[in-house]
Design a protein around this motif. Sequence first.
Motif, PDB file in Angstrom:
ATOM      1  N   ALA A 171       0.507  -1.188   0.402  1.00  0.00           N
ATOM      2  CA  ALA A 171       0.014  -0.137   0.152  1.00  0.00           C
ATOM      3  C   ALA A 171       0.843   1.671   0.127  1.00  0.00           C
ATOM      4  O   ALA A 171       0.589   1.275  -0.844  1.00  0.00           O
ATOM      5  CB  ALA A 171      -0.670   0.036   0.911  1.00  0.00           C
ATOM      6  N   VAL A 194       1.464  -3.446  -7.435  1.00  0.00           N
ATOM      7  CA  VAL A 194      -0.495  -3.876  -7.726  1.00  0.00           C
ATOM      8  C   VAL A 194      -0.708  -4.636  -7.216  1.00  0.00           C
ATOM      9  O   VAL A 194      -1.513  -5.217  -7.051  1.00  0.00           O
ATOM     10  CB  VAL A 194      -0.500  -1.960  -8.405  1.00  0.00           C
ATOM     11  N   HIS A 254      -1.012  -6.396  -4.410  1.00  0.00           N
ATOM     12  CA  HIS A 254      -1.852  -5.680  -3.086  1.00  0.00           C
ATOM     13  C   HIS A 254      -2.843  -6.637  -3.086  1.00  0.00           C
ATOM     14  O   HIS A 254      -3.612  -6.261  -2.953  1.00  0.00           O
ATOM     15  CB  HIS A 254      -1.861  -4.344  -3.165  1.00  0.00           C
ATOM     16  N   MET A 255      -3.337  -6.317  -4.783  1.00  0.00           N
ATOM     17  CA  MET A 255      -4.674  -6.856  -4.896  1.00  0.00           C
ATOM     18  C   MET A 255      -5.276  -8.285  -4.799  1.00  0.00           C
ATOM     19  O   MET A 255      -5.972  -8.681  -4.503  1.00  0.00           O
ATOM     20  CB  MET A 255      -4.928  -6.321  -6.647  1.00  0.00           C
TER      21      MET A 255
END
Lengths: 126, 135
Positions: A30, A75, A78-79
């Motif tokens: 994040a 990203v 994170h997802m």
Amino acid sequence: MNMRTPMSRVRGLGSAKDGTTHFWRQRITAIANLPLVILFLILVITMVGASHGQVAALLGSPMVAILVLFGIASVTTHMWLGMQVVIEDYIHGEGAKILLLISNGFFCAFVGLSAAFALLKISFGG
Amino acid sequence: MSGQSASDNRPLSPHLQIYKPILTMVMSIVHRITGVALYFGTLLLVWWLMAAASGPAYFDYVNGFFANWFGRLVLFGYTWTLLHHMLGGLRHFLWDVGKGFSERSRNGLAKLSLAGSVLLTILVWVIAYWARGSF
């Protein structure tokens, strides 16, 4: 009655055996996402209405490509972590849950590697 | 052995439908929904990067999709979704260090990130149109 051994309490890794690892990685990605996604937003804005040649030149320049690659890595991790929690929260059937958790990994790997491949192809002048 | 286990008949805790919606709760739900939307939305990013890697003809086709009203609507929604999730994340960082838990802070932060996400989305699009030379 407490059935946990003193060693298990000291380690503090809980039943999933990874302690705060999930939470920590979620927060680290994040933090990384914040500047990298903002940078990507700025890049997209500067590319509005640009020709293919201009876009390829910008995305393919080393500094931009490296930062976008970092963004893709951060990203997609994170997802992956985020969707895992959503699945664990709402899917109660054991089979469906495991199937979706596996699919989650495949999907994030697909997104990450496809985006990275496209970017490297542009960078190396494909 | 584990197929028909006791877990099949376990009662579930009460869920969303029995609680009165309050602002911080709605913001929490929206944070999760925006996260899921961004997850699938990355396919658009992959499509666009693939197009850029494929060459001018396909790139122009994909750009044409994003340039029409529907494509712009999708991107506008995606911008808000992204910024809302980003500001929601900032609130979580604040809570992680033990700050912002008072009722006043919680509600203030919720309103601030809601208003901020809308304003920033508009700002991003104004700048984008300006960069394009449409003003």
